[in-house]
Design a protein around this motif. Structure first.
Motif, PDB file in Angstrom:
ATOM      1  N   THR A  24       0.822  -1.204   0.000  1.00  0.00           N
ATOM      2  CA  THR A  24       0.000   0.000   0.000  1.00  0.00           C
ATOM      3  C   THR A  24       0.857   1.255   0.000  1.00  0.00           C
ATOM      4  O   THR A  24       0.572   2.219  -0.718  1.00  0.00           O
ATOM      5  CB  THR A  24      -0.936  -0.002   1.215  1.00  0.00           C
ATOM      6  OG1 THR A  24      -1.805  -1.133   1.129  1.00  0.00           O
ATOM      7  CG2 THR A  24      -1.776   1.269   1.269  1.00  0.00           C
ATOM      8  N   GLU A  25       1.922   1.258   0.803  1.00  0.00           N
ATOM      9  CA  GLU A  25       2.781   2.443   0.884  1.00  0.00           C
ATOM     10  C   GLU A  25       3.523   2.676  -0.428  1.00  0.00           C
ATOM     11  O   GLU A  25       3.669   3.824  -0.869  1.00  0.00           O
ATOM     12  CB  GLU A  25       3.779   2.287   2.032  1.00  0.00           C
ATOM     13  CG  GLU A  25       4.742   3.454   2.204  1.00  0.00           C
ATOM     14  CD  GLU A  25       4.058   4.779   2.524  1.00  0.00           C
ATOM     15  OE1 GLU A  25       4.738   5.820   2.449  1.00  0.00           O
ATOM     16  OE2 GLU A  25       2.857   4.780   2.871  1.00  0.00           O
ATOM     17  N   ILE A  26       3.991   1.624  -1.067  1.00  0.00           N
ATOM     18  CA  ILE A  26       4.667   1.775  -2.352  1.00  0.00           C
ATOM     19  C   ILE A  26       3.736   2.430  -3.365  1.00  0.00           C
ATOM     20  O   ILE A  26       4.101   3.384  -4.056  1.00  0.00           O
ATOM     21  CB  ILE A  26       5.151   0.408  -2.875  1.00  0.00           C
ATOM     22  CG1 ILE A  26       6.313  -0.101  -2.031  1.00  0.00           C
ATOM     23  CG2 ILE A  26       5.571   0.514  -4.353  1.00  0.00           C
ATOM     24  CD1 ILE A  26       6.714  -1.532  -2.345  1.00  0.00           C
ATOM     25  N   LEU A  33       3.852  10.753  -6.602  1.00  0.00           N
ATOM     26  CA  LEU A  33       4.855  11.197  -7.565  1.00  0.00           C
ATOM     27  C   LEU A  33       4.260  11.342  -8.965  1.00  0.00           C
ATOM     28  O   LEU A  33       4.613  12.264  -9.708  1.00  0.00           O
ATOM     29  CB  LEU A  33       6.022  10.209  -7.578  1.00  0.00           C
ATOM     30  CG  LEU A  33       6.892  10.223  -6.317  1.00  0.00           C
ATOM     31  CD1 LEU A  33       7.867   9.058  -6.319  1.00  0.00           C
ATOM     32  CD2 LEU A  33       7.636  11.549  -6.186  1.00  0.00           C
ATOM     33  N   PHE A  34       3.343  10.452  -9.327  1.00  0.00           N
ATOM     34  CA  PHE A  34       2.694  10.582 -10.638  1.00  0.00           C
ATOM     35  C   PHE A  34       1.950  11.908 -10.733  1.00  0.00           C
ATOM     36  O   PHE A  34       1.961  12.570 -11.773  1.00  0.00           O
ATOM     37  CB  PHE A  34       1.712   9.436 -10.863  1.00  0.00           C
ATOM     38  CG  PHE A  34       2.347   8.073 -10.991  1.00  0.00           C
ATOM     39  CD1 PHE A  34       3.686   7.930 -11.327  1.00  0.00           C
ATOM     40  CD2 PHE A  34       1.591   6.922 -10.771  1.00  0.00           C
ATOM     41  CE1 PHE A  34       4.271   6.675 -11.445  1.00  0.00           C
ATOM     42  CE2 PHE A  34       2.159   5.664 -10.898  1.00  0.00           C
ATOM     43  CZ  PHE A  34       3.499   5.538 -11.230  1.00  0.00           C
ATOM     44  N   GLN A  46      12.815   6.407  -7.881  1.00  0.00           N
ATOM     45  CA  GLN A  46      12.225   7.492  -7.090  1.00  0.00           C
ATOM     46  C   GLN A  46      11.096   6.974  -6.195  1.00  0.00           C
ATOM     47  O   GLN A  46      10.970   7.393  -5.043  1.00  0.00           O
ATOM     48  CB  GLN A  46      11.696   8.579  -8.020  1.00  0.00           C
ATOM     49  CG  GLN A  46      12.770   9.366  -8.744  1.00  0.00           C
ATOM     50  CD  GLN A  46      12.191  10.294  -9.794  1.00  0.00           C
ATOM     51  OE1 GLN A  46      11.135  10.022 -10.372  1.00  0.00           O
ATOM     52  NE2 GLN A  46      12.869  11.403 -10.057  1.00  0.00           N
ATOM     53  N   ILE A  47      10.299   6.084  -6.736  1.00  0.00           N
ATOM     54  CA  ILE A  47       9.210   5.503  -5.954  1.00  0.00           C
ATOM     55  C   ILE A  47       9.777   4.716  -4.778  1.00  0.00           C
ATOM     56  O   ILE A  47       9.286   4.819  -3.644  1.00  0.00           O
ATOM     57  CB  ILE A  47       8.339   4.602  -6.847  1.00  0.00           C
ATOM     58  CG1 ILE A  47       7.627   5.437  -7.909  1.00  0.00           C
ATOM     59  CG2 ILE A  47       7.326   3.823  -6.009  1.00  0.00           C
ATOM     60  CD1 ILE A  47       6.973   4.616  -9.007  1.00  0.00           C
ATOM     61  N   ALA A  48      10.803   3.935  -5.030  1.00  0.00           N
ATOM     62  CA  ALA A  48      11.415   3.139  -3.974  1.00  0.00           C
ATOM     63  C   ALA A  48      11.986   4.030  -2.875  1.00  0.00           C
ATOM     64  O   ALA A  48      11.805   3.759  -1.680  1.00  0.00           O
ATOM     65  CB  ALA A  48      12.525   2.264  -4.570  1.00  0.00           C
ATOM     66  N   GLU A  49      12.647   5.102  -3.282  1.00  0.00           N
ATOM     67  CA  GLU A  49      13.219   6.022  -2.293  1.00  0.00           C
ATOM     68  C   GLU A  49      12.120   6.662  -1.441  1.00  0.00           C
ATOM     69  O   GLU A  49      12.246   6.762  -0.217  1.00  0.00           O
ATOM     70  CB  GLU A  49      14.031   7.106  -2.991  1.00  0.00           C
ATOM     71  CG  GLU A  49      14.685   8.091  -2.031  1.00  0.00           C
ATOM     72  CD  GLU A  49      15.514   9.147  -2.743  1.00  0.00           C
ATOM     73  OE1 GLU A  49      16.102   9.999  -2.049  1.00  0.00           O
ATOM     74  OE2 GLU A  49      15.564   9.131  -3.993  1.00  0.00           O
ATOM     75  N   ALA A  50      11.029   7.072  -2.084  1.00  0.00           N
ATOM     76  CA  ALA A  50       9.933   7.705  -1.344  1.00  0.00           C
ATOM     77  C   ALA A  50       9.275   6.728  -0.381  1.00  0.00           C
ATOM     78  O   ALA A  50       8.845   7.117   0.713  1.00  0.00           O
ATOM     79  CB  ALA A  50       8.903   8.255  -2.326  1.00  0.00           C
ATOM     80  N   ALA A  51       9.188   5.460  -0.784  1.00  0.00           N
ATOM     81  CA  ALA A  51       8.557   4.448   0.064  1.00  0.00           C
ATOM     82  C   ALA A  51       9.539   3.822   1.041  1.00  0.00           C
ATOM     83  O   ALA A  51       9.149   2.961   1.851  1.00  0.00           O
ATOM     84  CB  ALA A  51       7.941   3.357  -0.803  1.00  0.00           C
ATOM     85  N   SER A  56      14.191  -3.321  -5.925  1.00  0.00           N
ATOM     86  CA  SER A  56      13.821  -4.734  -6.082  1.00  0.00           C
ATOM     87  C   SER A  56      12.558  -5.065  -5.305  1.00  0.00           C
ATOM     88  O   SER A  56      11.775  -5.942  -5.714  1.00  0.00           O
ATOM     89  CB  SER A  56      14.969  -5.635  -5.625  1.00  0.00           C
ATOM     90  OG  SER A  56      15.277  -5.397  -4.253  1.00  0.00           O
ATOM     91  N   THR A  57      12.332  -4.364  -4.187  1.00  0.00           N
ATOM     92  CA  THR A  57      11.112  -4.586  -3.421  1.00  0.00           C
ATOM     93  C   THR A  57       9.899  -4.081  -4.177  1.00  0.00           C
ATOM     94  O   THR A  57       8.834  -4.709  -4.158  1.00  0.00           O
ATOM     95  CB  THR A  57      11.205  -3.882  -2.048  1.00  0.00           C
ATOM     96  OG1 THR A  57      12.338  -4.389  -1.335  1.00  0.00           O
ATOM     97  CG2 THR A  57       9.939  -4.113  -1.229  1.00  0.00           C
ATOM     98  N   VAL A  58      10.037  -2.944  -4.855  1.00  0.00           N
ATOM     99  CA  VAL A  58       8.938  -2.434  -5.680  1.00  0.00           C
ATOM    100  C   VAL A  58       8.548  -3.478  -6.715  1.00  0.00           C
ATOM    101  O   VAL A  58       7.363  -3.795  -6.891  1.00  0.00           O
ATOM    102  CB  VAL A  58       9.330  -1.119  -6.370  1.00  0.00           C
ATOM    103  CG1 VAL A  58       8.207  -0.660  -7.305  1.00  0.00           C
ATOM    104  CG2 VAL A  58       9.625  -0.034  -5.337  1.00  0.00           C
TER     105      VAL A  58
END
Length: 205
Positions: A24-26, A33-34, A46-51, A56-58
């Motif tokens: 959910t957080e990702i 960001l979108f 960028q998404i991974a950093e924000a979450a 790799s987890t994304v």
């Protein structure tokens, strides 16, 4: 449709709950960001950093960036709306029952859940790629609403009056969220409730 983590039955263990929370957080950060910088300009990194996870987890939860744009499983309210709508008193009109349903459903959400749902719906009307990715979701929502109203009124979902009503409801809902996306200081649910009241008034003219 599978409900969002907040409305699913409790997970069987801590690991499952943590996975649902991470997913959910990702997606929540991806949608933010979108909206802020556009779908194509946003990278998975960028998404991974924000979450606060690894790229790799994304990809463990979403095989492609396009999957992050699919909102059918993100703060979904349809199962809750269906249940509450069917519990509305028989003396209410279909439109009155829908207004009471939306009030009750959003009253059950925490402030965080309401904010996340508003962000989700704002993304739909602001980001073309989200709109395109979820056209089927909107169509399904319209279909479900038609079935609910048809069952309540003893008509069929194909009845022109049912289709006109559900189409009008979807239209005022989209308009309310579009106004909110342009003036984010407002309350989209209050605007939607007010718009539905005016729809009922106009239908009676």
């Amino acid at each position: 449709m599978t409900p969002s983590p907040e409305h699913r039955p409790p997970a069987t263990g801590l690991r499952e709950r943590k996975k649902a929370k991470t997913r959910t957080e990702i997606q929540r950060q991806a949608l933010r960001l979108f909206r802020e910088q556009g779908f194509h300009a946003t990278t998975v990194e960028q998404i991974a950093e924000a979450a606060e996870v690894a790229p790799s987890t994304v990809f463990r939860y979403f095989a492609t960036k396009e999957e992050l744009a699919a909102l059918d499983d993100h703060y979904a309210l349809r199962p809750l709306i269906v249940r509450v709508f069917t519990e509305q008193p028989a003396h209410l009109s279909a439109l009155q029952a829908l207004r009471e349903t939306l009030r009750a459903v959003f009253a059950e959400l925490s402030p965080e859940e309401r904010a996340a749902r508003r962000d989700r719906d704002a993304g739909l009307v602001l980001v073309p790629e989200l709109w395109a990715a979820n056209a089927g979701l909107l169509a399904k929502g319209l279909e479900v609403l038609g079935e609910l109203v048809a069952e309540r009124t003893g008509r069929t979902p194909e009845d022109p009056a049912i289709r006109a009503l559900t189409g009008a409801v979807l239209g005022v809902a989209l308009a309310a969220f579009l106004r909110w996306s342009q003036e984010p200081g407002g309350d989209p649910m209050a605007d939607l409730d007010d718009a539905l009241a005016h729809l009922a008034e106009g239908a009676a003219l």
